[in-house]
Design a protein around this motif. Structure first.
Motif, PDB file in Angstrom:
ATOM      1  N   LEU A 169       8.345  50.986  69.127  1.00  8.71           N
ATOM      2  CA  LEU A 169       8.059  52.117  68.239  1.00  8.71           C
ATOM      3  C   LEU A 169       9.248  52.450  67.341  1.00  8.71           C
ATOM      4  N   THR A 170      10.423  52.430  67.914  1.00  2.00           N
ATOM      5  CA  THR A 170      11.621  52.767  67.147  1.00  2.00           C
ATOM      6  C   THR A 170      11.899  51.732  66.069  1.00  2.00           C
ATOM      7  N   MET A 171      11.783  50.451  66.421  1.00  2.00           N
ATOM      8  CA  MET A 171      12.052  49.410  65.432  1.00  2.00           C
ATOM      9  C   MET A 171      10.977  49.385  64.350  1.00  2.00           C
ATOM     10  N   ARG A 172       9.716  49.672  64.708  1.00  2.00           N
ATOM     11  CA  ARG A 172       8.665  49.729  63.703  1.00  2.00           C
ATOM     12  C   ARG A 172       8.966  50.830  62.691  1.00  2.00           C
ATOM     13  N   ARG A 173       9.391  51.981  63.189  1.00  2.00           N
ATOM     14  CA  ARG A 173       9.730  53.089  62.295  1.00  2.00           C
ATOM     15  C   ARG A 173      10.924  52.725  61.409  1.00  2.00           C
ATOM     16  N   GLN A 174      11.911  52.043  61.980  1.00  3.10           N
ATOM     17  CA  GLN A 174      13.095  51.651  61.214  1.00  3.10           C
ATOM     18  C   GLN A 174      12.733  50.625  60.149  1.00  3.10           C
ATOM     19  N   ILE A 175      11.890  49.669  60.488  1.00  2.00           N
ATOM     20  CA  ILE A 175      11.486  48.649  59.523  1.00  2.00           C
ATOM     21  C   ILE A 175      10.659  49.279  58.402  1.00  2.00           C
ATOM     22  N   GLN A 176       9.792  50.221  58.733  1.00  2.04           N
ATOM     23  CA  GLN A 176       9.027  50.926  57.700  1.00  2.04           C
ATOM     24  C   GLN A 176       9.958  51.702  56.769  1.00  2.04           C
ATOM     25  N   HIS A 177      10.993  52.311  57.321  1.00  6.15           N
ATOM     26  CA  HIS A 177      11.974  53.044  56.516  1.00  6.15           C
ATOM     27  C   HIS A 177      12.703  52.079  55.589  1.00  6.15           C
ATOM     28  N   MET A 178      13.064  50.899  56.108  1.00  4.58           N
ATOM     29  CA  MET A 178      13.760  49.898  55.303  1.00  4.58           C
ATOM     30  C   MET A 178      12.864  49.403  54.169  1.00  4.58           C
ATOM     31  N   MET A 179      11.583  49.223  54.454  1.00  3.85           N
ATOM     32  CA  MET A 179      10.656  48.757  53.420  1.00  3.85           C
ATOM     33  C   MET A 179      10.400  49.844  52.379  1.00  3.85           C
ATOM     34  N   LYS A 180      10.267  51.074  52.814  1.00  5.51           N
ATOM     35  CA  LYS A 180       9.977  52.179  51.893  1.00  5.51           C
ATOM     36  C   LYS A 180      11.113  52.392  50.900  1.00  5.51           C
ATOM     37  N   TYR A 181      12.351  52.331  51.381  1.00  8.82           N
ATOM     38  CA  TYR A 181      13.503  52.594  50.516  1.00  8.82           C
ATOM     39  C   TYR A 181      14.200  51.329  50.049  1.00  8.82           C
ATOM     40  N   LYS A 182      13.600  50.174  50.351  1.00 10.22           N
ATOM     41  CA  LYS A 182      14.032  48.875  49.826  1.00 10.22           C
ATOM     42  C   LYS A 182      15.507  48.573  50.078  1.00 10.22           C
ATOM     43  N   TYR A 183      15.912  48.603  51.315  1.00 10.75           N
ATOM     44  CA  TYR A 183      17.265  48.175  51.650  1.00 10.75           C
ATOM     45  C   TYR A 183      17.201  47.160  52.774  1.00 10.75           C
ATOM     46  N   ILE A 184      18.142  46.219  52.727  1.00 10.64           N
ATOM     47  CA  ILE A 184      18.229  45.172  53.732  1.00 10.64           C
ATOM     48  C   ILE A 184      19.615  45.277  54.365  1.00 10.64           C
ATOM     49  N   PRO A 185      19.679  45.535  55.671  1.00 15.16           N
ATOM     50  CA  PRO A 185      20.987  45.716  56.299  1.00 15.16           C
ATOM     51  C   PRO A 185      21.730  44.415  56.609  1.00 15.16           C
ATOM     52  N   PHE A 186      21.098  43.280  56.341  1.00 14.77           N
ATOM     53  CA  PHE A 186      21.740  41.994  56.616  1.00 14.77           C
ATOM     54  C   PHE A 186      21.849  41.194  55.332  1.00 14.77           C
ATOM     55  N   ASP A 187      22.585  40.101  55.358  1.00 12.43           N
ATOM     56  CA  ASP A 187      22.780  39.265  54.181  1.00 12.43           C
ATOM     57  C   ASP A 187      21.585  38.349  53.906  1.00 12.43           C
ATOM     58  N   VAL A 188      20.621  38.298  54.789  1.00 14.66           N
ATOM     59  CA  VAL A 188      19.460  37.422  54.626  1.00 14.66           C
ATOM     60  C   VAL A 188      18.606  37.929  53.469  1.00 14.66           C
ATOM     61  N   GLY A 189      18.316  37.031  52.531  1.00 17.05           N
ATOM     62  CA  GLY A 189      17.455  37.402  51.418  1.00 17.05           C
ATOM     63  C   GLY A 189      18.154  38.079  50.262  1.00 17.05           C
ATOM     64  N   LYS A 190      19.445  38.285  50.360  1.00 19.87           N
ATOM     65  CA  LYS A 190      20.183  38.913  49.260  1.00 19.87           C
ATOM     66  C   LYS A 190      20.641  37.827  48.272  1.00 19.87           C
ATOM     67  N   ALA A 191      20.788  38.214  47.025  1.00 20.40           N
ATOM     68  CA  ALA A 191      21.226  37.280  45.991  1.00 20.40           C
ATOM     69  C   ALA A 191      22.652  36.836  46.257  1.00 20.40           C
ATOM     70  N   LYS A 192      22.885  35.533  46.087  1.00 20.49           N
ATOM     71  CA  LYS A 192      24.223  34.989  46.258  1.00 20.49           C
ATOM     72  C   LYS A 192      24.644  34.358  44.939  1.00 20.49           C
ATOM     73  N   TYR A 193      25.870  34.627  44.540  1.00 24.64           N
ATOM     74  CA  TYR A 193      26.384  34.132  43.280  1.00 24.64           C
ATOM     75  C   TYR A 193      27.503  33.143  43.554  1.00 24.64           C
ATOM     76  N   SER A 194      27.486  32.043  42.826  1.00 23.00           N
ATOM     77  CA  SER A 194      28.511  31.024  43.030  1.00 23.00           C
ATOM     78  C   SER A 194      29.582  31.161  41.949  1.00 23.00           C
ATOM     79  N   ASN A 195      30.777  30.674  42.263  1.00 26.27           N
ATOM     80  CA  ASN A 195      31.890  30.696  41.303  1.00 26.27           C
ATOM     81  C   ASN A 195      31.749  29.500  40.378  1.00 26.27           C
ATOM     82  N   LYS A 196      31.666  29.751  39.078  1.00 24.20           N
ATOM     83  CA  LYS A 196      31.550  28.642  38.114  1.00 24.20           C
ATOM     84  C   LYS A 196      32.698  28.677  37.159  1.00 24.20           C
TER      85      LYS A 196
END
Length: 182
Positions: free
Chosen positions: A155-182
């Motif tokens: 129940l707690t994790m479901r509520r937390q995941i819904q909060h993350m989806m509603k306010y569009k934040y990702i607490p981990f680096d997975v799925g975040k844009a990565k930029y390379s040095n050119k």
């Protein structure tokens, strides 16, 4: 008498400085720190399974870790509270932000990784020590505690995941844009 106090204080100060020095040296080695903590987790779980006791200690430890994990996943500045403040300031006519303002806001955790690791390690050591104290071995029917913890976690994790989806934040680096040095 004063020299004994000074000697004792000096001794404790040296121990504290040494301890802080080791903590400071361990800071950049996140993987090794967590490996050590997982080994402690394993030792504690092995102790609980082999002795078939101290379920209350284990349950309390697990609830504490769940609470810290939620703080680790939660942003320091809660977007729901910021949204409420913005809507109230718009009603009062004091808002300075446009509705289309997409300013970059970095994800800052409520509980930083190092503090999470430190508290998890200290709580595991404390729980391991408590598992050797007969007074802490309160007889309970452990399947009820396990089912209750699973329900609470879900129940707690479901509520937390819904909060993350509603306010569009990702607490981990997975799925975040990565930029390379050119």
């Amino acid at each position: 008498m004063d020299s004994i106090k000074e000697t004792t204080l000096g001794f404790y100060q040296r121990i504290n400085n040494t301890y802080q020095n080791y903590l400071d040296k361990s800071t950049p080695h996140a993987i090794l720190r967590w490996v050590g903590t997982y080994i402690l987790f394993g030792l504690f779980m092995l102790r609980i399974v082999l002795t078939e006791g101290w379920y209350i200690v284990c349950y309390t430890w697990a609830i504490y870790l769940l609470n810290m994990f939620l703080q680790f996943l939660t942003p320091k500045f809660d977007p729901s509270l910021e949204q409420e403040m913005e809507s109230s300031s718009v009603e009062e006519g004091t808002s300075k932000m446009d509705e289309d303002d997409d300013e970059f806001k970095p994800f800052i955790r409520r509980l930083p990784e190092f503090r999470f690791w430190y508290k998890a390690t200290v709580s595991t050591i404390t729980a391991l020590i408590c598992s050797f104290i007969p007074f802490c071995d309160i007889p309970v029917f452990w399947p009820i505690l396990l089912v209750y913890f699973i329900i609470l976690f879900t129940l707690t994790m479901r509520r937390q995941i819904q909060h993350m989806m509603k306010y569009k934040y990702i607490p981990f680096d997975v799925g975040k844009a990565k930029y390379s040095n050119k």
